[in-house]
Every structure is written in C-alpha cells, then in structure tokens.
Scaffold this motif. Structure first.
Motif, mmCIF file in Angstrom:
data_model
loop_
_atom_site.group_PDB
_atom_site.id
_atom_site.type_symbol
_atom_site.label_atom_id
_atom_site.label_comp_id
_atom_site.label_asym_id
_atom_site.label_seq_id
_atom_site.Cartn_x
_atom_site.Cartn_y
_atom_site.Cartn_z
ATOM 1 N N ILE A 1 0.854 -1.182 0.000
ATOM 2 C CA ILE A 1 0.000 0.000 0.000
ATOM 3 C C ILE A 1 0.896 1.240 0.000
ATOM 4 C CG2 ILE A 1 -1.772 1.297 1.245
ATOM 5 C CD1 ILE A 1 -2.949 -1.400 2.101
ATOM 6 N N ASP A 2 1.454 1.558 1.160
ATOM 7 C CA ASP A 2 2.387 2.682 1.226
ATOM 8 C C ASP A 2 3.584 2.356 2.116
ATOM 9 O OD1 ASP A 2 1.162 2.706 3.684
ATOM 10 O OD2 ASP A 2 0.496 4.779 3.598
ATOM 11 N N GLU A 3 3.769 1.086 2.390
ATOM 12 C CA GLU A 3 4.852 0.665 3.273
ATOM 13 C C GLU A 3 6.217 0.875 2.604
ATOM 14 O OE1 GLU A 3 1.134 -1.548 4.135
ATOM 15 O OE2 GLU A 3 2.378 -1.557 2.331
ATOM 16 N N THR A 4 7.196 1.110 3.423
ATOM 17 C CA THR A 4 8.570 1.271 2.964
ATOM 18 C C THR A 4 9.093 -0.062 2.436
ATOM 19 O OG1 THR A 4 9.003 3.021 4.573
ATOM 20 C CG2 THR A 4 10.922 1.823 3.746
ATOM 21 N N VAL A 5 9.878 0.008 1.374
ATOM 22 C CA VAL A 5 10.571 -1.168 0.859
ATOM 23 C C VAL A 5 12.060 -0.914 1.010
ATOM 24 C CG1 VAL A 5 11.029 -2.632 -1.145
ATOM 25 C CG2 VAL A 5 8.741 -1.684 -0.791
ATOM 26 N N MET A 6 12.717 -1.761 1.784
ATOM 27 C CA MET A 6 14.167 -1.699 1.940
ATOM 28 C C MET A 6 14.779 -2.717 0.996
ATOM 29 S SD MET A 6 14.732 -1.132 5.958
ATOM 30 C CE MET A 6 14.242 0.411 6.651
ATOM 31 N N ASN A 7 15.731 -2.258 0.223
ATOM 32 C CA ASN A 7 16.342 -3.118 -0.790
ATOM 33 C C ASN A 7 17.368 -4.068 -0.202
ATOM 34 O OD1 ASN A 7 14.895 -1.953 -2.929
ATOM 35 N ND2 ASN A 7 16.352 -0.276 -3.051
ATOM 36 N N LYS A 8 17.409 -5.266 -0.801
ATOM 37 C CA LYS A 8 18.478 -6.211 -0.506
ATOM 38 C C LYS A 8 19.607 -5.925 -1.479
ATOM 39 C CE LYS A 8 15.898 -10.212 1.186
ATOM 40 N NZ LYS A 8 15.593 -11.618 0.924
ATOM 41 N N PRO A 9 20.841 -5.994 -1.067
ATOM 42 C CA PRO A 9 21.258 -6.273 0.309
ATOM 43 C C PRO A 9 20.976 -5.069 1.213
ATOM 44 C CG PRO A 9 23.183 -5.816 -1.038
ATOM 45 C CD PRO A 9 21.990 -5.823 -1.958
ATOM 46 N N LEU A 10 20.575 -5.377 2.413
ATOM 47 C CA LEU A 10 20.182 -4.373 3.389
ATOM 48 C C LEU A 10 21.386 -3.560 3.846
ATOM 49 C CD1 LEU A 10 17.936 -3.287 5.287
ATOM 50 C CD2 LEU A 10 18.717 -4.958 6.943
ATOM 51 N N ILE A 11 21.178 -2.256 3.933
ATOM 52 C CA ILE A 11 22.187 -1.371 4.514
ATOM 53 C C ILE A 11 21.791 -1.184 5.978
ATOM 54 C CG2 ILE A 11 23.232 0.919 4.424
ATOM 55 C CD1 ILE A 11 22.442 0.934 1.408
ATOM 56 N N PRO A 12 22.586 -1.733 6.907
ATOM 57 C CA PRO A 12 22.179 -1.754 8.321
ATOM 58 C C PRO A 12 21.746 -0.415 8.901
ATOM 59 C CG PRO A 12 24.057 -3.182 8.019
ATOM 60 C CD PRO A 12 23.858 -2.442 6.712
ATOM 61 N N HIS A 13 22.479 0.661 8.634
ATOM 62 C CA HIS A 13 22.110 1.930 9.274
ATOM 63 C C HIS A 13 20.759 2.452 8.777
ATOM 64 C CE1 HIS A 13 23.912 3.918 5.703
ATOM 65 N NE2 HIS A 13 23.079 4.895 6.002
ATOM 66 N N VAL A 14 20.338 2.063 7.571
ATOM 67 C CA VAL A 14 19.022 2.476 7.078
ATOM 68 C C VAL A 14 17.932 1.819 7.922
ATOM 69 C CG1 VAL A 14 17.450 2.413 5.105
ATOM 70 C CG2 VAL A 14 19.882 2.917 4.749
ATOM 71 N N LEU A 15 18.091 0.532 8.198
ATOM 72 C CA LEU A 15 17.123 -0.161 9.053
ATOM 73 C C LEU A 15 17.175 0.391 10.470
ATOM 74 C CD1 LEU A 15 15.013 -2.318 9.639
ATOM 75 C CD2 LEU A 15 16.891 -3.953 9.960
ATOM 76 N N GLU A 16 18.357 0.604 11.000
ATOM 77 C CA GLU A 16 18.479 1.136 12.361
ATOM 78 C C GLU A 16 17.802 2.503 12.483
ATOM 79 O OE1 GLU A 16 21.802 1.522 15.874
ATOM 80 O OE2 GLU A 16 22.472 1.813 13.806
ATOM 81 N N ASN A 17 17.984 3.351 11.491
ATOM 82 C CA ASN A 17 17.320 4.661 11.510
ATOM 83 C C ASN A 17 15.802 4.508 11.497
ATOM 84 O OD1 ASN A 17 19.748 6.037 11.571
ATOM 85 N ND2 ASN A 17 19.804 6.399 9.363
ATOM 86 N N HIS A 18 15.319 3.573 10.699
ATOM 87 C CA HIS A 18 13.873 3.340 10.633
ATOM 88 C C HIS A 18 13.340 2.863 11.991
ATOM 89 C CE1 HIS A 18 10.423 3.191 7.970
ATOM 90 N NE2 HIS A 18 10.022 2.137 8.648
ATOM 91 N N LEU A 19 14.056 1.955 12.633
ATOM 92 C CA LEU A 19 13.638 1.475 13.950
ATOM 93 C C LEU A 19 13.678 2.590 14.984
ATOM 94 C CD1 LEU A 19 15.469 -1.951 13.827
ATOM 95 C CD2 LEU A 19 13.001 -1.602 13.770
ATOM 96 N N ASN A 20 14.696 3.441 14.910
ATOM 97 C CA ASN A 20 14.775 4.572 15.834
ATOM 98 C C ASN A 20 13.611 5.531 15.631
ATOM 99 O OD1 ASN A 20 17.051 3.618 17.145
ATOM 100 N ND2 ASN A 20 18.455 4.748 15.836
#
Length: 127
Positions: free
Chosen positions: A96-115
């Motif tokens: 729908i409008d959810e974020t898509v994080m590309n593989k291979p994952l860049i760790p700091h991008v996920l960490e920022n999203h969790l923060n």
C-alpha cells in the motif's frame, strides 16, 4: 544485550543467513526478535498471535509464497512494518504505502527506521 525499551520485531525471511544476520543486528541494537519465520504460514501465525511492535517482511518467501497475507494481518492489527526485497516497490502488488528496503540491506538504514519507530512511541533509544 537487549534493552527493555527496544521493540519486539517480527522477522519473516526465508534465507536463513539473512534471517540470522537480521536477528543479530536487532539484538545488538537492543530489540527483541519475534521468530524469525521462514514460511508464510509461520509468519501469519506469529503476526496474528504475538505481541509485536514492528515487522520486517521479505516479499518472496520461496516456493511461490509471498508475505502478502502476513502484511494484511499486520495492517489489521495496526502494526507497522517494512518490506525487505530485491524487487522494486512498484512491483509489489499488495504494497500500500509501506517502505521497501532493498536487498542487500544497509544496516544503518534499518536502524534509523527502527529509531523513528521508537521516537514515535516517545522512547529514546539507548537510555
């Protein structure tokens, strides 16, 4: 060591090494892992029954399975999530409008999203 103010994160990923890496990263950042689940049925069960703050869903779970029904269950429960995929966001028909994080994952991008998720809950991570 997981911190008490971390998120409970559902991980749905069919590649064992990727799932283990995600689980290790999440634990290192102070979050607890729900799962990981490597098949759609297991992911649906966890999404429907567990206490979850956030989820990371691989789009293609192998064997023709996708995370579509898991995403729907999370939406129904108002649990935020991101897709993790080698596919482009526009190719995920059930997104729908959810974020898509590309593989291979860049760790700091996920960490920022969790923060950002923690900040939305009024929790300062690392305190």
């Amino acid at each position: 060591m997981p911190q008490s103010n971390g998120l409970k994160v559902l991980v749905v990923e069919d590649e064992a090494i990727v799932a283990m890496d995600l689980a290790d990263m999440l634990a290192d950042w102070g979050h607890s892992v729900v799962g990981p689940a490597n098949r759609a049925a297991a992911g649906r069960k966890l999404a429907a029954t567990q206490e979850i703050d956030f989820a990371i869903l691989d789009v293609n779970l192998g064997g023709g399975e996708t995370s579509q029904q898991i995403a729907q269950t999370l939406r129904e429960r108002a649990i935020p999530f991101v897709f993790l995929s080698a596919y482009s966001a526009s190719s995920i028909e059930y997104r729908i409008d959810e974020t898509v994080m590309n593989k291979p994952l860049i760790p700091h991008v996920l960490e920022n999203h969790l923060n950002q998720q923690l900040a939305a809950r009024g929790v300062a991570h690392g305190e």
